[in-house]
Write a protein that holds these residues in place. Structure first.
Motif, PDB file in Angstrom:
ATOM      1  N   GLU A  23     120.984  74.111 118.269  1.00 35.33           N
ATOM      2  CA  GLU A  23     122.323  74.125 118.840  1.00 35.33           C
ATOM      3  C   GLU A  23     123.310  74.513 117.745  1.00 35.33           C
ATOM      4  N   GLN A  24     124.465  75.010 118.145  1.00 34.90           N
ATOM      5  CA  GLN A  24     125.498  75.343 117.172  1.00 34.90           C
ATOM      6  C   GLN A  24     126.248  74.061 116.825  1.00 34.90           C
ATOM      7  N   MET A  25     125.541  73.216 116.096  1.00 31.32           N
ATOM      8  CA  MET A  25     126.055  71.909 115.692  1.00 31.32           C
ATOM      9  C   MET A  25     125.661  71.653 114.237  1.00 31.32           C
ATOM     10  N   ILE A  26     126.117  70.521 113.732  1.00 30.16           N
ATOM     11  CA  ILE A  26     125.683  70.081 112.414  1.00 30.16           C
ATOM     12  C   ILE A  26     124.663  68.962 112.611  1.00 30.16           C
ATOM     13  N   TYR A  27     123.661  68.907 111.751  1.00 33.14           N
ATOM     14  CA  TYR A  27     122.571  67.946 111.880  1.00 33.14           C
ATOM     15  C   TYR A  27     122.552  67.024 110.668  1.00 33.14           C
ATOM     16  N   ARG A  28     122.440  65.715 110.932  1.00 34.89           N
ATOM     17  CA  ARG A  28     122.458  64.711 109.873  1.00 34.89           C
ATOM     18  C   ARG A  28     121.399  63.634 110.148  1.00 34.89           C
ATOM     19  N   HIS A  29     121.020  62.929 109.078  1.00 33.12           N
ATOM     20  CA  HIS A  29     120.124  61.767 109.148  1.00 33.12           C
ATOM     21  C   HIS A  29     118.783  62.102 109.803  1.00 33.12           C
ATOM     22  N   LEU A  30     118.149  63.137 109.316  1.00 23.84           N
ATOM     23  CA  LEU A  30     116.803  63.474 109.774  1.00 23.84           C
ATOM     24  C   LEU A  30     115.814  62.509 109.135  1.00 23.84           C
ATOM     25  N   LEU A  31     115.015  61.818 109.941  1.00 22.86           N
ATOM     26  CA  LEU A  31     114.071  60.847 109.364  1.00 22.86           C
ATOM     27  C   LEU A  31     112.916  60.582 110.302  1.00 22.86           C
ATOM     28  N   TRP A  32     111.776  60.264 109.693  1.00 26.82           N
ATOM     29  CA  TRP A  32     110.605  59.808 110.427  1.00 26.82           C
ATOM     30  C   TRP A  32     110.660  58.292 110.521  1.00 26.82           C
ATOM     31  N   THR A  33     110.072  57.740 111.583  1.00 29.95           N
ATOM     32  CA  THR A  33     109.892  56.298 111.636  1.00 29.95           C
ATOM     33  C   THR A  33     108.843  55.909 110.599  1.00 29.95           C
ATOM     34  N   ASP A  34     108.760  54.618 110.317  1.00 26.24           N
ATOM     35  CA  ASP A  34     107.853  54.146 109.264  1.00 26.24           C
ATOM     36  C   ASP A  34     106.409  54.588 109.489  1.00 26.24           C
ATOM     37  N   SER A  35     105.985  54.642 110.718  1.00 22.22           N
ATOM     38  CA  SER A  35     104.609  55.026 111.028  1.00 22.22           C
ATOM     39  C   SER A  35     104.467  56.524 111.266  1.00 22.22           C
ATOM     40  N   SER A  36     105.591  57.268 111.170  1.00 19.56           N
ATOM     41  CA  SER A  36     105.619  58.717 111.425  1.00 19.56           C
ATOM     42  C   SER A  36     105.214  59.072 112.851  1.00 19.56           C
ATOM     43  N   ARG A  37     105.359  58.112 113.776  1.00 18.05           N
ATOM     44  CA  ARG A  37     105.046  58.396 115.174  1.00 18.05           C
ATOM     45  C   ARG A  37     106.214  59.047 115.896  1.00 18.05           C
ATOM     46  N   ALA A  38     107.385  59.029 115.277  1.00 18.42           N
ATOM     47  CA  ALA A  38     108.568  59.613 115.903  1.00 18.42           C
ATOM     48  C   ALA A  38     109.474  60.189 114.829  1.00 18.42           C
ATOM     49  N   LEU A  39     110.279  61.156 115.247  1.00 20.64           N
ATOM     50  CA  LEU A  39     111.231  61.817 114.361  1.00 20.64           C
ATOM     51  C   LEU A  39     112.605  61.744 115.019  1.00 20.64           C
ATOM     52  N   GLY A  40     113.614  61.391 114.248  1.00 21.18           N
ATOM     53  CA  GLY A  40     114.959  61.283 114.797  1.00 21.18           C
ATOM     54  C   GLY A  40     115.965  62.075 113.982  1.00 21.18           C
ATOM     55  N   VAL A  41     117.063  62.461 114.644  1.00 22.38           N
ATOM     56  CA  VAL A  41     118.131  63.193 113.959  1.00 22.38           C
ATOM     57  C   VAL A  41     119.421  62.977 114.742  1.00 22.38           C
ATOM     58  N   MET A  42     120.540  63.030 114.032  1.00 23.90           N
ATOM     59  CA  MET A  42     121.848  63.002 114.675  1.00 23.90           C
ATOM     60  C   MET A  42     122.437  64.402 114.599  1.00 23.90           C
ATOM     61  N   ARG A  43     123.061  64.836 115.676  1.00 22.70           N
ATOM     62  CA  ARG A  43     123.686  66.147 115.684  1.00 22.70           C
ATOM     63  C   ARG A  43     125.144  66.001 116.119  1.00 22.70           C
ATOM     64  N   GLY A  44     126.015  66.738 115.442  1.00 21.80           N
ATOM     65  CA  GLY A  44     127.441  66.575 115.667  1.00 21.80           C
ATOM     66  C   GLY A  44     128.108  67.848 116.140  1.00 21.80           C
ATOM     67  N   LYS A  45     129.050  67.671 117.056  1.00 19.97           N
ATOM     68  CA  LYS A  45     129.831  68.792 117.569  1.00 19.97           C
ATOM     69  C   LYS A  45     131.281  68.592 117.162  1.00 19.97           C
ATOM     70  N   ILE A  46     131.865  69.625 116.571  1.00 16.09           N
ATOM     71  CA  ILE A  46     133.237  69.538 116.086  1.00 16.09           C
ATOM     72  C   ILE A  46     134.204  69.680 117.260  1.00 16.09           C
ATOM     73  N   ASP A  47     135.093  68.695 117.369  1.00 17.29           N
ATOM     74  CA  ASP A  47     136.137  68.714 118.397  1.00 17.29           C
ATOM     75  C   ASP A  47     137.425  69.176 117.727  1.00 17.29           C
ATOM     76  N   VAL A  48     137.792  70.432 117.948  1.00 12.83           N
ATOM     77  CA  VAL A  48     138.957  71.007 117.267  1.00 12.83           C
ATOM     78  C   VAL A  48     140.235  70.318 117.711  1.00 12.83           C
ATOM     79  N   ALA A  49     140.334  70.000 118.993  1.00 13.65           N
ATOM     80  CA  ALA A  49     141.559  69.396 119.510  1.00 13.65           C
ATOM     81  C   ALA A  49     141.835  68.038 118.865  1.00 13.65           C
TER      82      ALA A  49
END
Length: 360
Positions: free
Chosen positions: A239-265
């Motif tokens: 997506e045309q977003m910014i991505y932060r906090h990419l991490l695996w869970t302790d057991s590496s069974r899942a992967l998570g990330v936060m993605r941000g959309k800039i609100d100009v207004a």
């Protein structure tokens, strides 16, 4: 002279107990890496690593040691400030010809990474690297973080990975800061440039590498997954977003990330959470998205806190994240629809109440 006193700055002991390494350095000056076997009468190797160099890391299989070599400290004499003026054989601007040549010679301005085989002493060097990480305890790949384009060189960064104590320098984490990330395969000697990467992280087995693309205009940004045994790359979110906090869970069974959309207004960035689960031979089987925008069960005018990395329950049944109040658009009108900014105020292009804008 206290500046000449040496002290031990970093230490690392191999998992098999056969190798010990440490960095010794004066208060002001160049450091030295010392590598030696723990057996009685074992040889000792001393390696100059420049000023604040080191960031030593012994691999989990006790076969390799990685470290950073920083630019050496330049004393006042080498800078040309300690020599006298004029006289026979003097160089222009003072000092001897040898000092002038030493001053004019180009000096390294960035760190380099060195991977050394502990048994044979064989080394492989990589220029302009500020951080490194191993993919697993039994190392097959090394991730190398370069410098952001146009950025000035910084002191030696931190090593990451498994198998030894982390080094000092850059904060721990998996951020590449929009710099080029290189992958070095030890067995073949091949080097892959992954391009401008925001964050990257290996899973627990070292078979998967997840990373976010980080382009200045956000075009092409996303999360990509690379299988380290097949070198197959798959895009799992784009997506045309910014991505932060990419991490695996302790057991590496899942992967998570936060993605941000800039609100100009609102002059704010709103984040959503994406999780990938059910990893198999080709990657994740499920993709879950939590976007608080428009949800009735989420506090109104609040948002996900981007400064906090989400945490997952051990059984992956829940995810924990922080929230904070969103930025509200500024109210610049008063009753009747007139502007709430007084004529001549700084917000209207004036300089009232600003001493720097007054005459005299």
């Amino acid at each position: 002279d206290m500046k000449a006193w040496n002290s031990i700055r970093q230490t690392a002991l191999s998992n098999d107990g056969r190798w010990f390494a440490y960095v010794v350095s004066p208060t002001e000056g160049n450091a030295t890496l010392v590598v030696r076997g723990t057996a009685q009468g074992a040889n000792e190797t001393r390696i100059p690593v420049g000023e604040n160099g080191g960031s030593i890391q012994i691999s989990g299989d006790s076969r390799w040691i990685g470290y950073l070599v920083a630019p050496p400290r330049v004393d006042s004499a080498a800078r040309g400030r300690g020599a006298g003026r004029g006289g026979p054989g003097a160089a222009p601007g003072g000092g001897t010809p040898a000092q002038a040549a030493d001053t004019a010679a180009p000096r390294p301005t960035a760190n380099k990474f060195v991977l050394m085989n502990l048994a044979s002493g064989e080394k492989k060097e990589f220029d302009r690297i500020r951080r490194f990480t191993y993919n697993a305890d039994t190392v097959t790949w090394v991730g190398l973080v370069g410098y952001p384009v146009g950025a000035a060189a910084a002191p030696a960064g931190a090593a990451q990975g498994r198998g030894g104590a982390p080094g000092a320098g850059l904060p721990a984490g998996n951020s590449a800061g929009g710099a080029n990330v290189l992958l070095y395969q030890i067995a073949t000697g091949e080097l892959f440039n992954m391009g401008l990467v925001g964050e990257f992280t290996f899973d627990q087995s070292g078979d998967w590498l997840a990373y976010t693309m980080d382009s200045p205009d956000q075009v092409g940004n996303g999360v990509q997954l690379r299988h380290m045994k097949t070198n197959v790359v798959r895009s799992i979110d784009s997506e045309q977003m910014i991505y932060r906090h990419l991490l695996w869970t302790d057991s590496s069974r899942a992967l998570g990330v936060m993605r941000g959309k800039i609100d100009v207004a609102r002059r704010d960035t709103t984040f959503s959470l994406v999780a990938f689960t059910g990893f198999g031979a080709t990657g994740p089987a499920r993709r879950l998205v939590f976007d608080p925008s428009g949800r009735k069960d989420f506090p109104k005018d609040w948002k996900l806190a981007s400064e906090r990395a989400p945490r997952y329950a051990m059984d992956l049944s829940a995810v924990f994240f922080g929230i904070r109040e969103g930025v509200k658009p500024a109210d610049r009108t008063v009753a009747g629809g007139r502007s709430g900014i007084a004529p001549g105020a700084p917000g209207a292009g004036g300089t009232i109440n600003q001493t720097g804008g007054r005459a005299g």
